[in-house]
Design an enzyme around this catalytic site. Sequence first.
Site, mmCIF file in Angstrom:
data_model
loop_
_atom_site.group_PDB
_atom_site.id
_atom_site.type_symbol
_atom_site.label_atom_id
_atom_site.label_comp_id
_atom_site.label_asym_id
_atom_site.label_seq_id
_atom_site.Cartn_x
_atom_site.Cartn_y
_atom_site.Cartn_z
ATOM 1 N N LYS B 52 -45.397 -42.717 -0.086
ATOM 2 C CA LYS B 52 -45.836 -42.988 -1.462
ATOM 3 C C LYS B 52 -47.338 -42.786 -1.633
ATOM 4 O O LYS B 52 -47.819 -42.530 -2.736
ATOM 5 C CB LYS B 52 -45.495 -44.424 -1.846
ATOM 6 C CG LYS B 52 -44.017 -44.747 -1.779
ATOM 7 C CD LYS B 52 -43.348 -44.579 -3.123
ATOM 8 C CE LYS B 52 -41.872 -44.958 -3.049
ATOM 9 N NZ LYS B 52 -41.156 -44.665 -4.283
ATOM 10 N N SER B 77 -42.401 -53.577 -7.023
ATOM 11 C CA SER B 77 -42.318 -54.683 -6.072
ATOM 12 C C SER B 77 -42.339 -54.134 -4.653
ATOM 13 O O SER B 77 -42.164 -54.865 -3.699
ATOM 14 C CB SER B 77 -41.043 -55.486 -6.303
ATOM 15 O OG SER B 77 -39.930 -54.631 -6.154
ATOM 16 N N GLN B 82 -48.462 -50.769 -3.456
ATOM 17 C CA GLN B 82 -49.457 -50.722 -2.386
ATOM 18 C C GLN B 82 -50.139 -49.354 -2.339
ATOM 19 O O GLN B 82 -51.341 -49.256 -2.083
ATOM 20 C CB GLN B 82 -48.801 -50.997 -1.028
ATOM 21 C CG GLN B 82 -48.336 -52.435 -0.845
ATOM 22 C CD GLN B 82 -47.827 -52.686 0.566
ATOM 23 O OE1 GLN B 82 -48.484 -52.354 1.538
ATOM 24 N NE2 GLN B 82 -46.646 -53.272 0.672
ATOM 25 N N GLY B 178 -33.904 -42.338 -3.697
ATOM 26 C CA GLY B 178 -34.019 -43.573 -4.470
ATOM 27 C C GLY B 178 -34.290 -43.171 -5.912
ATOM 28 O O GLY B 178 -33.388 -42.755 -6.639
ATOM 29 N N GLY B 179 -35.548 -43.214 -6.318
ATOM 30 C CA GLY B 179 -35.919 -42.784 -7.657
ATOM 31 C C GLY B 179 -35.957 -41.268 -7.814
ATOM 32 O O GLY B 179 -36.079 -40.762 -8.931
ATOM 33 N N GLY B 181 -38.213 -39.109 -6.460
ATOM 34 C CA GLY B 181 -39.522 -38.478 -6.333
ATOM 35 C C GLY B 181 -39.750 -37.813 -4.985
ATOM 36 O O GLY B 181 -40.457 -36.808 -4.889
ATOM 37 N N ASP B 209 -26.186 -43.737 -7.461
ATOM 38 C CA ASP B 209 -26.449 -43.169 -8.788
ATOM 39 C C ASP B 209 -26.788 -41.678 -8.720
ATOM 40 O O ASP B 209 -26.370 -40.910 -9.596
ATOM 41 C CB ASP B 209 -27.589 -43.926 -9.467
ATOM 42 C CG ASP B 209 -28.848 -43.913 -8.615
ATOM 43 O OD1 ASP B 209 -28.879 -44.646 -7.609
ATOM 44 O OD2 ASP B 209 -29.773 -43.134 -8.916
ATOM 45 N N SER B 302 -39.354 -42.026 5.652
ATOM 46 C CA SER B 302 -40.162 -42.266 4.459
ATOM 47 C C SER B 302 -41.171 -43.410 4.591
ATOM 48 O O SER B 302 -42.231 -43.357 3.969
ATOM 49 C CB SER B 302 -39.238 -42.524 3.269
ATOM 50 O OG SER B 302 -38.261 -43.484 3.606
#
Lengths: 313, 313
Positions: B52, B77, B82, B178-179, B181, B209, B302
Amino acid sequence: MIPSKNDLENAVNTVSGVVHRTPVLTSSTLNEMAGAQLYFKCENFQKMGAFKMRGAVNAIQNLSDAQKKAGVVTHSSGNFGQAVALAAKNLGVTAYVVMPQNAPSVKKEAVKGYGAQVLECESTLGAREENSATIQQQTGATFLHPSNNLDVILGNATANVELLQKHPDLDLILTPVGGGGLIAGTALAAKYFGENCKVIGGEPFAVDDAYRSLRSGKIETNTSAKTVADGLRTHLGDINFPIIQELVSSIIRVEEDEIIHAMRHIWQRMKIIVEPSSAVAFAAVLREKEKFQNKKIGIILSGGNVDLENLPF
Amino acid sequence: MIPSKNDLENAVNTVSGVVHRTPVLTSSTLNEMAGAQLYFKCENFQKMGAFKMRGAVNAIQNLSDAQKKAGVVTHSSGNFGQAVALAAKNLGVTAYVVMPQNAPSVKKEAVKGYGAQVLECESTLGAREENSATIQQQTGATFLHPSNNLDVILGNATANVELLQKHPDLDLILTPVGGGGLIAGTALAAKYFGENCKVIGGEPFAVDDAYRSLRSGKIETNTSAKTVADGLRTHLGDINFPIIQELVSSIIRVEEDEIIHAMRHIWQRMKIIVEPSSAVAFAAVLREKEKFQNKKIGIILSGGNVDLENLPF
């Protein structure tokens, strides 16, 4: 008495290509904690998960062809049994490993998984030594001591040779002290490959036999074994002790909670798995911080074999 | 619609020197388990412990000077909070991070430790979005979405660019989903820097999803969040979904026990700490082994931010 630079260079050539050349990692957060520049030599990434692979490979390679044919034997409930098993397998040699009946089954399975013959005995040093002797007599196998064997010590030394080849200007190197095979090898490498590089040991207060041995001038033993650093419960031997007396500057003792604190920080900040014994050297740096300000310090992370179901945090 | 190779090269230049060029590790034991050659890109060793950081740095660097002066805001969260906090600190930008009141205090402390302003709110998506919007209005800060932002996606892509620069002949690359990205960025890098390199996602059955979105052709959401892979509970967005639709070959779903099994093997055999979400891609390789025999496979690990007091084994 003290092995020569040439002996060390032979060991480097002997293990090269058989063991991993492990990486050296750094962490700006841990540097900040210590107020020093730390260079971690990651023997937790070594084959079978510990520096012991180096000593086992060097010792087996230095046997005669007849000795190799007859096999090797050791007794161990820890990393050296696995190291001998894997090194012997890689070199096509039969290995016998005497293990206490009550050793964790995961360790017995690991040794068997590397193809060694496991012989179970009672959980006393006497029973282990007796069973090893019987196997030597029956098979002609050569006994390999985990730490008090010159070829094992020279093999262990190669980790620090690699570290100093990469970072020749280290002021200090710290290792944990158990049976003395790692720190003796490390000190030899510092003598021949360092530029005035001192060697310091880290040892739990609970099993501070090496600290006491350096003070009394003779090999001391432990009456208790109550430390989370289960690899450091053994005592020095007559081959490594003279090397340690001559070449090791000092030994810093640390408390159990300091070991766990150091281990947690290595896990959390470096994202690597080290066993409690491996955290002892970093714990020693943190305990006597003021000595080490702005120094360039090598730390040998000796191994990474832990039971994930039974962690100290 | 799909960003160009030039866009990707700009991102590589932008993050270079600010983020770590993380190592690529291999393990002969895990190769044997999978029947394939695996190349693990270790973003668990990235600054703040996750890929990230790359997206956050690229997104902040691409702001105008006026925008940088007003600061950035995100709600998270997890790791993105971070990442924004640390990236903003390194680049001299003010960061506001909206976090749910019930987020673990260790995470709040980490974000504060990186110098960001933490604003606590109720633990609903609505409350988080509302609070972020309020801060945007009050301060003029730019909102950064953790996964549905083109500069974030391009920043994330740089992990795979580095992997392919080192191993250009990979047949496949797997990432967790996940999202969206990470996998969108990874797929862009594979398109422009791979040699016919396919991209496959790993996703927990419990929050599948993305799998369902690829089948239905529209963005699907999850009704449950019951997975150990806590970084993968979010859903795709309108910016990353078209990239994923065009460039990702398939998504393999895995069970919870398969995630834990994969994570345990990475910890035990590679001696590195990865978070459960990171183990999902390796779990996918093990689940559909027969597909991957003898292939050269990249796996993006990741992140490595886990709560050591609360491990799944």
